[in-house]
Design a protein around this motif. Structure first.
Motif, short mmCIF file in Angstrom:
data_model
loop_
_atom_site.label_atom_id
_atom_site.label_comp_id
_atom_site.label_asym_id
_atom_site.label_seq_id
_atom_site.Cartn_x
_atom_site.Cartn_y
_atom_site.Cartn_z
N PRO A 72 0.80 -1.22 0.00
CA PRO A 72 0.00 0.00 0.00
C PRO A 72 0.83 1.27 0.00
O PRO A 72 0.46 2.26 -0.61
CB PRO A 72 -0.83 -0.10 1.28
N THR A 73 1.98 1.24 0.67
CA THR A 73 2.81 2.45 0.75
C THR A 73 4.24 2.23 0.29
O THR A 73 5.07 3.12 0.45
CB THR A 73 2.85 2.98 2.20
N SER A 74 4.55 1.08 -0.26
CA SER A 74 5.94 0.81 -0.66
C SER A 74 6.08 0.71 -2.18
O SER A 74 5.24 0.13 -2.85
CB SER A 74 6.44 -0.48 -0.01
N GLU A 75 7.15 1.30 -2.68
CA GLU A 75 7.46 1.25 -4.11
C GLU A 75 8.92 0.86 -4.28
O GLU A 75 9.77 1.22 -3.48
CB GLU A 75 7.21 2.61 -4.77
N LEU A 76 9.18 0.10 -5.33
CA LEU A 76 10.54 -0.30 -5.69
C LEU A 76 10.83 0.16 -7.10
O LEU A 76 9.94 0.18 -7.95
CB LEU A 76 10.68 -1.83 -5.64
N THR A 77 12.08 0.49 -7.36
CA THR A 77 12.51 0.79 -8.72
C THR A 77 13.47 -0.31 -9.13
O THR A 77 14.47 -0.55 -8.45
CB THR A 77 13.21 2.16 -8.78
N VAL A 78 13.14 -1.01 -10.23
CA VAL A 78 13.97 -2.11 -10.71
C VAL A 78 14.33 -1.87 -12.17
O VAL A 78 13.68 -1.10 -12.87
CB VAL A 78 13.24 -3.47 -10.57
N HIS A 79 15.39 -2.53 -12.62
CA HIS A 79 15.78 -2.47 -14.02
C HIS A 79 14.79 -3.29 -14.83
O HIS A 79 14.23 -4.28 -14.35
CB HIS A 79 17.20 -3.01 -14.20
N ARG A 80 14.58 -2.90 -16.07
CA ARG A 80 13.61 -3.57 -16.93
C ARG A 80 13.94 -5.05 -17.12
O ARG A 80 13.05 -5.89 -17.22
CB ARG A 80 13.59 -2.85 -18.28
N GLN A 81 15.22 -5.40 -17.13
CA GLN A 81 15.62 -6.79 -17.34
C GLN A 81 15.38 -7.67 -16.11
O GLN A 81 15.48 -8.88 -16.19
CB GLN A 81 17.08 -6.87 -17.75
N ALA A 82 15.05 -7.06 -14.97
CA ALA A 82 14.78 -7.83 -13.76
C ALA A 82 13.39 -8.44 -13.77
O ALA A 82 13.07 -9.26 -12.93
CB ALA A 82 14.95 -6.95 -12.53
N ILE A 83 12.55 -8.08 -14.73
CA ILE A 83 11.19 -8.60 -14.82
C ILE A 83 11.28 -10.00 -15.45
O ILE A 83 11.79 -10.16 -16.55
CB ILE A 83 10.29 -7.69 -15.68
N SER A 84 10.77 -11.00 -14.71
CA SER A 84 10.85 -12.36 -15.26
C SER A 84 9.57 -12.78 -15.96
O SER A 84 9.61 -13.50 -16.94
CB SER A 84 11.21 -13.36 -14.17
N ARG A 85 8.40 -12.34 -15.43
CA ARG A 85 7.16 -12.70 -16.11
C ARG A 85 6.04 -11.76 -15.72
O ARG A 85 6.09 -11.11 -14.68
CB ARG A 85 6.75 -14.14 -15.85
N ILE A 86 5.04 -11.72 -16.58
CA ILE A 86 3.85 -10.90 -16.33
C ILE A 86 2.80 -11.82 -15.72
O ILE A 86 2.40 -12.81 -16.33
CB ILE A 86 3.34 -10.27 -17.63
N VAL A 87 2.37 -11.51 -14.50
CA VAL A 87 1.40 -12.35 -13.80
C VAL A 87 -0.01 -12.03 -14.28
O VAL A 87 -0.76 -12.92 -14.66
CB VAL A 87 1.50 -12.14 -12.27
N THR A 88 -0.38 -10.75 -14.27
CA THR A 88 -1.71 -10.31 -14.71
C THR A 88 -1.53 -9.17 -15.69
O THR A 88 -1.11 -8.09 -15.31
CB THR A 88 -2.55 -9.83 -13.51
N PRO A 89 -1.82 -9.40 -16.98
CA PRO A 89 -1.65 -8.33 -17.97
C PRO A 89 -2.74 -7.28 -17.87
O PRO A 89 -3.80 -7.51 -17.28
CB PRO A 89 -1.72 -9.07 -19.30
#
Length: 141
Positions: A72-89
């Motif tokens: 609810p109040t937390s955000e992370l910034t990650v590199h685009r290549q760190a995304i492994s899969r899309i759970v809900t498009p």
């Protein structure tokens, strides 16, 4: 035909087959990467390579960074290549509700925390089979 020539021809055919399979797998990986890139939109729920789940809130194309809302109040910034899969498009038609993109929900989703779920009814035959046979029902002792 000389046996050495036949052997050389056989190995040549094997090498051509292996090279063909390598090109095919490379094209398949490119297609998968392109579909993944097209699915990265604000509102989509994703999983990172380290197993963190979150919803995309912002995408920075210049820096290849994605901002994820993990709570609810937390955000992370990650590199685009760190995304492994899309759970809900995100819905493809671009529909929105109150300015937020509509996310496609899984039809077979688990119940919410605290929600009661009625267990499936068992037939008499299933209960007998699980209890160890007919000895428990009709022993008469």
């Amino acid at each position: 035909m000389n046996p050495n020539t036949a052997q050389l021809l056989f190995f040549g055919v094997i090498i051509l087959i292996v090279i063909g399979l390598m090109f095919r797998n490379g094209r398949k990986r490119q297609r998968d990467a392109a579909s993944m890139t097209s699915g990265l939109k604000p509102g989509a729920e994703i999983m990172t390579a380290s197993g963190i789940f979150g919803r995309i809130t912002a995408i920075d194309e210049a820096e290849n960074r994605i901002t994820l809302q993990t709570g609810p109040t937390s955000e992370l910034t990650v590199h685009r290549q760190a995304i492994s899969r899309i759970v809900t498009p995100v819905a493809e038609d671009g529909t929105s509700l109150n300015g937020e993109p509509v996310v496609l929900e899984d039809a077979g989703a688990d119940p919410a925390f605290g929600e009661r779920v009625e267990p499936a009814k068992q037939s008499d035959e299933d209960a007998t089979r699980r209890s160890g046979g007919g000895a428990a029902k009709g022993s008469g002792e």
